[in-house]
Design a protein around this motif. Structure first.
Motif, short mmCIF file in Angstrom:
data_model
loop_
_atom_site.label_atom_id
_atom_site.label_comp_id
_atom_site.label_asym_id
_atom_site.label_seq_id
_atom_site.Cartn_x
_atom_site.Cartn_y
_atom_site.Cartn_z
N THR A 54 0.76 -1.18 0.07
CA THR A 54 0.07 -0.18 0.05
C THR A 54 0.98 1.26 0.02
O THR A 54 1.96 1.33 0.39
N ASN A 55 0.36 2.37 -0.40
CA ASN A 55 0.82 3.70 -0.42
C ASN A 55 -0.30 4.75 -0.27
O ASN A 55 -1.19 4.61 -0.67
N TYR A 56 -0.17 5.47 0.91
CA TYR A 56 -0.84 6.53 1.55
C TYR A 56 -0.39 7.74 1.29
O TYR A 56 0.81 7.98 1.56
N ALA A 57 -1.10 8.58 0.98
CA ALA A 57 -0.96 9.99 1.24
C ALA A 57 -0.72 10.43 2.67
O ALA A 57 -1.49 9.84 3.48
N ASP A 58 0.35 11.06 3.07
CA ASP A 58 0.52 11.47 4.41
C ASP A 58 -0.58 11.92 5.23
O ASP A 58 -1.03 11.87 6.20
N SER A 59 -1.49 13.01 4.44
CA SER A 59 -2.81 13.53 4.96
C SER A 59 -3.88 12.59 5.17
O SER A 59 -4.84 13.16 6.07
N LYS A 61 -3.14 9.12 6.06
CA LYS A 61 -2.59 7.87 6.77
C LYS A 61 -3.32 7.29 7.98
O LYS A 61 -3.44 5.93 7.91
N GLU A 62 -3.41 8.27 8.61
CA GLU A 62 -4.12 7.54 9.80
C GLU A 62 -5.51 7.80 10.20
O GLU A 62 -6.24 7.15 11.05
N ARG A 63 -6.19 8.17 9.07
CA ARG A 63 -7.77 8.14 9.01
C ARG A 63 -8.58 7.40 7.61
O ARG A 63 -9.54 6.73 8.04
N PHE A 64 -7.82 6.88 6.79
CA PHE A 64 -8.48 6.31 5.82
C PHE A 64 -7.66 4.81 5.68
O PHE A 64 -6.53 4.59 6.01
N ALA A 65 -8.39 3.94 5.03
CA ALA A 65 -7.95 2.54 4.85
C ALA A 65 -8.23 1.95 3.84
O ALA A 65 -9.65 1.92 3.35
N ILE A 66 -7.51 1.33 2.92
CA ILE A 66 -7.77 0.79 1.47
C ILE A 66 -7.45 -0.72 1.64
O ILE A 66 -6.74 -1.17 2.26
N SER A 67 -8.37 -1.19 1.01
CA SER A 67 -8.34 -2.74 1.03
C SER A 67 -8.85 -3.50 -0.22
O SER A 67 -9.40 -2.60 -1.20
N ARG A 68 -8.60 -4.44 -0.61
CA ARG A 68 -8.99 -5.18 -2.00
C ARG A 68 -9.43 -6.53 -1.72
O ARG A 68 -8.95 -7.59 -0.72
N ASP A 69 -10.54 -7.05 -2.58
CA ASP A 69 -11.02 -8.14 -2.97
C ASP A 69 -10.40 -8.59 -4.14
O ASP A 69 -10.95 -8.36 -5.32
N ASN A 70 -9.30 -9.35 -4.26
CA ASN A 70 -8.62 -9.64 -5.54
C ASN A 70 -9.60 -10.68 -6.30
O ASN A 70 -9.82 -10.53 -7.62
N ALA A 71 -10.33 -11.53 -5.79
CA ALA A 71 -11.44 -12.30 -6.42
C ALA A 71 -12.33 -11.46 -7.24
O ALA A 71 -13.09 -12.08 -8.09
N LYS A 72 -12.83 -10.41 -6.59
CA LYS A 72 -13.76 -9.68 -7.08
C LYS A 72 -13.34 -8.35 -7.89
O LYS A 72 -14.10 -7.63 -8.15
N ASN A 73 -11.82 -8.28 -8.10
CA ASN A 73 -11.50 -7.17 -8.85
C ASN A 73 -11.71 -5.81 -8.20
O ASN A 73 -12.16 -4.88 -8.97
N THR A 74 -11.90 -5.95 -6.82
CA THR A 74 -12.53 -4.57 -6.21
C THR A 74 -11.60 -4.00 -5.31
O THR A 74 -11.05 -4.64 -4.42
#
Length: 114
Positions: A54-59, A61-74
């Motif tokens: 993962t790579n987050y913007a510093d602004s 980083k402490e508030r947003f969370a990214i996740s993926r479901d590779n099986a669903k391409n989401t």
């Protein structure tokens, strides 16, 4: 070619939460989100590879969370503790491995009221 379909976004008060989701039409290595506020350049929010890097913007980083479901391409972006400065059009982006070319979604508006 890749088609990206976004959902989520909307209007929320300061301190609230929103979730953005984006589904790609096929498997692709890197997916994530950029945003563009009025009068400003498009900027990175968060990206994630199919391997979990993962790579987050510093602004955010402490508030947003990214996740993926590779099986669903989401890819999903959970945004917490939203601030007025998070107001922007959020664009889903995707890129194949070893490719410099980015695919883009149509964008979804996120508005945070003070």
């Amino acid at each position: 070619q890749v088609q990206l379909v976004e959902s989520g976004g909307g209007l929320v008060q300061t301190g609230g939460s929103l979730t953005l989701s984006c589904t790609a039409s096929r498997t692709i290595f890197r997916m994530g989100w950029y945003r563009q506020a009025p009068g400003k350049q498009r900027e990175l929010v968060a990206v994630m590879s199919s391997l979990g890097a993962t790579n987050y913007a510093d602004s955010v980083k402490e508030r947003f969370a990214i996740s993926r479901d590779n099986a669903k391409n989401t890819v999903v972006l959970r945004m917490n503790s939203l601030k007025p400065e998070d107001t922007a059009v959020y664009y889903c982006t995707a890129r194949d491995a070893l490719s410099p070319f980015d695919y883009w979604g149509q964008g979804t508006q996120v508005t945070v009221s003070s």
